[in-house]
Design a protein around this motif. Structure first.
Motif, PDB file in Angstrom:
ATOM      1  N   PHE A 233       0.830  -1.195   0.000  1.00 29.28           N
ATOM      2  CA  PHE A 233       0.000   0.000   0.000  1.00 29.28           C
ATOM      3  C   PHE A 233       0.871   1.254   0.000  1.00 29.28           C
ATOM      4  O   PHE A 233       1.955   1.273   0.582  1.00 29.28           O
ATOM      5  CB  PHE A 233      -0.938   0.016   1.208  1.00 29.28           C
ATOM      6  N   ASP A 234       0.373   2.296  -0.667  1.00 25.32           N
ATOM      7  CA  ASP A 234       1.099   3.562  -0.777  1.00 25.32           C
ATOM      8  C   ASP A 234       0.153   4.719  -0.493  1.00 25.32           C
ATOM      9  O   ASP A 234      -1.071   4.590  -0.599  1.00 25.32           O
ATOM     10  CB  ASP A 234       1.665   3.728  -2.199  1.00 25.32           C
ATOM     11  N   ARG A 235       0.756   5.847  -0.174  1.00 23.56           N
ATOM     12  CA  ARG A 235      -0.004   7.085  -0.034  1.00 23.56           C
ATOM     13  C   ARG A 235       0.190   7.924  -1.295  1.00 23.56           C
ATOM     14  O   ARG A 235       1.326   8.154  -1.719  1.00 23.56           O
ATOM     15  CB  ARG A 235       0.443   7.881   1.190  1.00 23.56           C
ATOM     16  N   LYS A 236      -0.902   8.366  -1.847  1.00 25.63           N
ATOM     17  CA  LYS A 236      -0.886   9.240  -3.018  1.00 25.63           C
ATOM     18  C   LYS A 236      -1.386  10.605  -2.555  1.00 25.63           C
ATOM     19  O   LYS A 236      -2.563  10.768  -2.228  1.00 25.63           O
ATOM     20  CB  LYS A 236      -1.807   8.640  -4.097  1.00 25.63           C
ATOM     21  N   HIS A 237      -0.513  11.574  -2.528  1.00 25.06           N
ATOM     22  CA  HIS A 237      -0.859  12.884  -1.964  1.00 25.06           C
ATOM     23  C   HIS A 237      -1.454  13.810  -3.015  1.00 25.06           C
ATOM     24  O   HIS A 237      -0.841  14.056  -4.050  1.00 25.06           O
ATOM     25  CB  HIS A 237       0.390  13.549  -1.358  1.00 25.06           C
ATOM     26  N   TYR A 238      -2.636  14.280  -2.758  1.00 25.94           N
ATOM     27  CA  TYR A 238      -3.186  15.388  -3.531  1.00 25.94           C
ATOM     28  C   TYR A 238      -4.289  16.037  -2.707  1.00 25.94           C
ATOM     29  O   TYR A 238      -4.848  15.428  -1.800  1.00 25.94           O
ATOM     30  CB  TYR A 238      -3.682  14.960  -4.910  1.00 25.94           C
ATOM     31  N   PHE A 239      -4.583  17.281  -3.020  1.00 22.14           N
ATOM     32  CA  PHE A 239      -5.445  18.071  -2.150  1.00 22.14           C
ATOM     33  C   PHE A 239      -6.708  18.486  -2.896  1.00 22.14           C
ATOM     34  O   PHE A 239      -6.725  19.471  -3.639  1.00 22.14           O
ATOM     35  CB  PHE A 239      -4.670  19.287  -1.625  1.00 22.14           C
ATOM     36  N   TYR A 240      -7.756  17.696  -2.706  1.00 19.38           N
ATOM     37  CA  TYR A 240      -9.075  18.024  -3.232  1.00 19.38           C
ATOM     38  C   TYR A 240     -10.004  18.220  -2.037  1.00 19.38           C
ATOM     39  O   TYR A 240      -9.797  17.647  -0.967  1.00 19.38           O
ATOM     40  CB  TYR A 240      -9.623  16.886  -4.098  1.00 19.38           C
ATOM     41  N   ALA A 241     -11.058  18.980  -2.268  1.00 18.81           N
ATOM     42  CA  ALA A 241     -12.012  19.211  -1.176  1.00 18.81           C
ATOM     43  C   ALA A 241     -12.674  17.918  -0.736  1.00 18.81           C
ATOM     44  O   ALA A 241     -13.080  17.779   0.429  1.00 18.81           O
ATOM     45  CB  ALA A 241     -13.074  20.215  -1.633  1.00 18.81           C
ATOM     46  N   ASP A 242     -12.807  16.951  -1.675  1.00 16.52           N
ATOM     47  CA  ASP A 242     -13.480  15.697  -1.317  1.00 16.52           C
ATOM     48  C   ASP A 242     -12.516  14.648  -0.773  1.00 16.52           C
ATOM     49  O   ASP A 242     -12.867  13.487  -0.622  1.00 16.52           O
ATOM     50  CB  ASP A 242     -14.242  15.125  -2.515  1.00 16.52           C
ATOM     51  N   LEU A 243     -11.275  15.063  -0.458  1.00 19.20           N
ATOM     52  CA  LEU A 243     -10.295  14.147   0.132  1.00 19.20           C
ATOM     53  C   LEU A 243      -9.635  14.864   1.310  1.00 19.20           C
ATOM     54  O   LEU A 243      -8.490  15.318   1.224  1.00 19.20           O
ATOM     55  CB  LEU A 243      -9.257  13.738  -0.911  1.00 19.20           C
ATOM     56  N   PRO A 244     -10.352  15.004   2.424  1.00 20.88           N
ATOM     57  CA  PRO A 244      -9.867  15.857   3.524  1.00 20.88           C
ATOM     58  C   PRO A 244      -8.590  15.360   4.173  1.00 20.88           C
ATOM     59  O   PRO A 244      -7.878  16.143   4.803  1.00 20.88           O
ATOM     60  CB  PRO A 244     -11.038  15.844   4.524  1.00 20.88           C
ATOM     61  N   ALA A 245      -8.249  14.073   4.044  1.00 14.68           N
ATOM     62  CA  ALA A 245      -7.008  13.583   4.636  1.00 14.68           C
ATOM     63  C   ALA A 245      -5.784  14.125   3.917  1.00 14.68           C
ATOM     64  O   ALA A 245      -4.690  14.138   4.478  1.00 14.68           O
ATOM     65  CB  ALA A 245      -6.982  12.042   4.595  1.00 14.68           C
ATOM     66  N   GLY A 246      -5.968  14.576   2.679  1.00 13.05           N
ATOM     67  CA  GLY A 246      -4.843  15.105   1.921  1.00 13.05           C
ATOM     68  C   GLY A 246      -4.067  14.041   1.178  1.00 13.05           C
ATOM     69  O   GLY A 246      -3.085  14.340   0.499  1.00 13.05           O
ATOM     70  N   TYR A 247      -4.465  12.798   1.325  1.00 10.14           N
ATOM     71  CA  TYR A 247      -3.817  11.713   0.587  1.00 10.14           C
ATOM     72  C   TYR A 247      -4.818  10.563   0.428  1.00 10.14           C
ATOM     73  O   TYR A 247      -5.792  10.447   1.173  1.00 10.14           O
ATOM     74  CB  TYR A 247      -2.550  11.211   1.306  1.00 10.14           C
ATOM     75  N   GLN A 248      -4.534   9.721  -0.533  1.00 14.08           N
ATOM     76  CA  GLN A 248      -5.360   8.537  -0.782  1.00 14.08           C
ATOM     77  C   GLN A 248      -4.491   7.294  -0.640  1.00 14.08           C
ATOM     78  O   GLN A 248      -3.382   7.236  -1.179  1.00 14.08           O
ATOM     79  CB  GLN A 248      -5.958   8.594  -2.198  1.00 14.08           C
ATOM     80  N   ILE A 249      -4.988   6.293   0.066  1.00 10.68           N
ATOM     81  CA  ILE A 249      -4.270   5.025   0.157  1.00 10.68           C
ATOM     82  C   ILE A 249      -4.577   4.216  -1.096  1.00 10.68           C
ATOM     83  O   ILE A 249      -5.735   4.013  -1.454  1.00 10.68           O
ATOM     84  CB  ILE A 249      -4.674   4.247   1.419  1.00 10.68           C
ATOM     85  N   THR A 250      -3.526   3.752  -1.766  1.00 12.51           N
ATOM     86  CA  THR A 250      -3.696   3.014  -3.011  1.00 12.51           C
ATOM     87  C   THR A 250      -2.599   1.957  -3.114  1.00 12.51           C
ATOM     88  O   THR A 250      -1.889   1.692  -2.137  1.00 12.51           O
ATOM     89  CB  THR A 250      -3.665   3.983  -4.215  1.00 12.51           C
ATOM     90  N   GLN A 251      -2.474   1.338  -4.277  1.00 13.29           N
ATOM     91  CA  GLN A 251      -1.422   0.343  -4.511  1.00 13.29           C
ATOM     92  C   GLN A 251      -0.675   0.719  -5.789  1.00 13.29           C
ATOM     93  O   GLN A 251      -0.933   0.191  -6.858  1.00 13.29           O
ATOM     94  CB  GLN A 251      -2.023  -1.071  -4.634  1.00 13.29           C
ATOM     95  N   GLN A 252       0.277   1.635  -5.645  1.00 11.95           N
ATOM     96  CA  GLN A 252       0.991   2.137  -6.815  1.00 11.95           C
ATOM     97  C   GLN A 252       2.166   1.238  -7.201  1.00 11.95           C
ATOM     98  O   GLN A 252       2.425   1.007  -8.372  1.00 11.95           O
ATOM     99  CB  GLN A 252       1.490   3.559  -6.526  1.00 11.95           C
ATOM    100  N   ARG A 253       2.876   0.693  -6.235  1.00  9.70           N
ATOM    101  CA  ARG A 253       4.078  -0.088  -6.529  1.00  9.70           C
ATOM    102  C   ARG A 253       3.763  -1.540  -6.875  1.00  9.70           C
ATOM    103  O   ARG A 253       4.226  -2.061  -7.888  1.00  9.70           O
ATOM    104  CB  ARG A 253       5.024  -0.066  -5.320  1.00  9.70           C
ATOM    105  N   LEU A 254       2.981  -2.191  -6.056  1.00 14.80           N
ATOM    106  CA  LEU A 254       2.738  -3.621  -6.235  1.00 14.80           C
ATOM    107  C   LEU A 254       1.271  -3.924  -5.923  1.00 14.80           C
ATOM    108  O   LEU A 254       0.898  -4.135  -4.772  1.00 14.80           O
ATOM    109  CB  LEU A 254       3.663  -4.424  -5.308  1.00 14.80           C
ATOM    110  N   PRO A 255       0.394  -3.938  -6.945  1.00 14.41           N
ATOM    111  CA  PRO A 255      -1.034  -4.168  -6.726  1.00 14.41           C
ATOM    112  C   PRO A 255      -1.343  -5.632  -6.415  1.00 14.41           C
ATOM    113  O   PRO A 255      -0.487  -6.506  -6.563  1.00 14.41           O
ATOM    114  CB  PRO A 255      -1.665  -3.737  -8.048  1.00 14.41           C
ATOM    115  N   ILE A 256      -2.582  -5.890  -6.060  1.00  6.94           N
ATOM    116  CA  ILE A 256      -2.951  -7.235  -5.617  1.00  6.94           C
ATOM    117  C   ILE A 256      -3.068  -8.228  -6.771  1.00  6.94           C
ATOM    118  O   ILE A 256      -2.860  -9.431  -6.583  1.00  6.94           O
ATOM    119  CB  ILE A 256      -4.270  -7.184  -4.812  1.00  6.94           C
ATOM    120  N   ALA A 257      -3.384  -7.760  -7.997  1.00  2.00           N
ATOM    121  CA  ALA A 257      -3.520  -8.677  -9.139  1.00  2.00           C
ATOM    122  C   ALA A 257      -3.035  -7.989 -10.413  1.00  2.00           C
ATOM    123  O   ALA A 257      -3.230  -6.779 -10.589  1.00  2.00           O
ATOM    124  CB  ALA A 257      -4.966  -9.124  -9.300  1.00  2.00           C
TER     125      ALA A 257
END
Length: 465
Positions: A44-68
């Motif tokens: 899992f990775d953090r993807k940082h960007y600042f949108y009003a609909d993402l108050p944490a300031g980052y999104q947890i995703t799988q950028q390096r090694l996804p599940i499939a």
């Protein structure tokens, strides 16, 4: 997934981070259904960007090694001049990744304000990325429809695009044969397969017009207006956005195990995802259903295509076949023509049909037993649609629609028709056998469609020979 919003008065560092096991199982099951390689270890990775609909300031995703990764989706659509030929193609699946959903922005143009709905922020989201293997809107729409059917069969997603349960982003670019890929634009959040086809085909034509006019296609994000059928610019992507990806510090690597025996000792079974168990739960997939329908019932491939694609129609068809003496090919004609015709006319789903499979089977059994004619069967079907509380037998009895079995009476009516149409009789005796069908129609009109057509034809042939 989990939600951790750095809001005032909140204590995000004290929040327990828990990965939703069902999300992982859904992603693994989807990957297996699409012939993907399931990574035993994903990150899992953090993807940082600042949108009003993402108050944490980052999104947890799988950028390096996804599940499939590295799967294939095989899909079909109707082609050919008459749109009755099943064309089968495939698209490569690049990867399936787990991530957090963001909130939803609601733009109120009337009041010139934007409202933010955070109810779904932090909810687990499965994203599937396809390779650029499709060349038109129709192919993309067919692929998405097949994906809907697969997800619904698996139970990993209800797939209702209109309600946002399944969202599609389309990346479109054009280039001349032999040239490198063109600059792409992204059309975001398309809410139906039909609009997906329209958006892609419009965008292809728009980009071709820009290039042929000497212009340059912009790398931008666009939205699709279903009313005008046009794509509209939302924001440009001229500058490469730095998302500042970093490993997610609060989530360890996600491990998937081949069998229970390979899981670490001391770990509760409820805390691990086992491929062996997920494989055993895989249901019959749409492509397998179509093949089974063709092989089991001898119906045409295009009919199996319709039965599987229409929600509930395959189950309806098979239920009728089990209850009737009529052959599957006869049943498919009734389901495709009579039933679907009325459903589409009144904009109803199969589950909303006033006529149950058992009721249709009763109609077909009456016809097979020689108690009603084919034309009367259709009349009874129409009456059942209007009065679903009645049975086919009740309608036949109340309206006196049963077959006329008195051969003397049929002889009398046939003789009456022959005597009153001497010109047609002479034409038949001169070799024009097609005219006999007109006389048969007159007899059926006289008997209100209740005479056995085989018996009527035999009597008329005898009287006009």
């Amino acid at each position: 997934m989990y939600v951790c919003l750095p809001m005032p008065e909140s204590s995000p560092n004290k929040t327990e981070k828990v990965l939703n096991r069902r999300c992982v199982e859904a992603a693994v099951m989807t990957g297996l259904a699409l012939n993907c390689t399931i990574n035993r270890k994903s990150l899992f990775d953090r993807k940082h960007y600042f949108y009003a609909d993402l108050p944490a300031g980052y999104q947890i995703t799988q950028q390096r090694l996804p599940i499939a990764v590295d799967g294939t989706l095989t899909y079909s659509h109707l082609g050919g001049r008459k749109r009755n030929t099943v064309v089968t193609k495939s698209v490569r699946i690049k990867q399936i990744q787990l991530e957090q959903d963001s909130g939803k922005s609601l733009h109120d143009d009337y009041r010139s304000q934007t409202l933010i709905d955070l109810n779904r922020a932090g909810v687990g989201l499965m994203e599937l990325v396809m390779e650029p293997d499709m060349s038109c809107g129709e192919e993309a729409a067919a692929a998405v429809r097949e994906m809907q059917l697969i997800l619904q069969a698996l139970g990993t997603c209800q797939g209702n695009m209109a309600e946002g349960q399944l969202r599609v982003d389309a990346n479109v670019s054009v280039h001349r044969p032999g040239d490198p890929w063109g600059i792409r634009t992204e059309v975001k959040n398309i809410n139906s397969a039909r609009n997906l086809a329209r958006a892609i085909d419009y965008e292809i034509q728009r980009q071709m017009f820009v290039l042929e006019s000497g212009g340059t296609v912009q790398n931008e994000t666009r939205s699709f207006d279903g009313k005008t059928g046009h794509t509209i610019p939302m924001r440009d992507k001229e500058g490469l956005q730095d998302y500042r990806f970093m490993p997610e510090p609060n989530l360890p690597p996600l491990m998937v195990y081949e069998a229970c025996s390979t899981a670490p000792p001391g770990v509760a079974p409820s805390q691990v995802v086992v491929l062996e168990e997920v494989r055993e739960r895989l249901p019959e997939l749409p492509s397998v259903r179509r093949q089974r329908l063709v092989e089991t019932y001898g119906i045409l491939p295009e009919h199996s295509f319709t039965l599987v694609n229409e929600d509930g129609l395959m189950d309806y068809f098979e239920a009728v076949v089990k209850e009737t003496k009529a052959g599957p090919k006869k049943v498919i004609g009734w389901v495709m023509n009579e039933l679907q015709g009325l459903l589409h006319q009144q904009n109803l789903s199969v589950s909303q049909s006033p006529i149950s499979p058992q009721a249709l089977a009763q109609v077909l059994n009456l016809q097979e037993n020689g108690q009603i004619s084919s034309s009367i069967a259709k009349q009874v079907f129409q009456e059942l649609w209007k009065t679903p509380g009645k049975t086919a037998q009740q309608i036949v009895k109340e309206q006196d629609l049963g077959m006329v079995n008195d051969s003397t009476e049929i002889h009398r009516i046939c003789q009456k028709v022959v005597d009153s149409h001497p010109d047609q009789v002479q034409a038949i005796r001169s070799g024009n056998k097609k005219v006999l069908n007109k006389l048969m129609g007159l007899v059926q009109k006289e008997t209100k469609g209740r005479a056995d057509p085989v018996l009527v034809r035999a009597i008329l042939e005898q009287k006009t020979s």
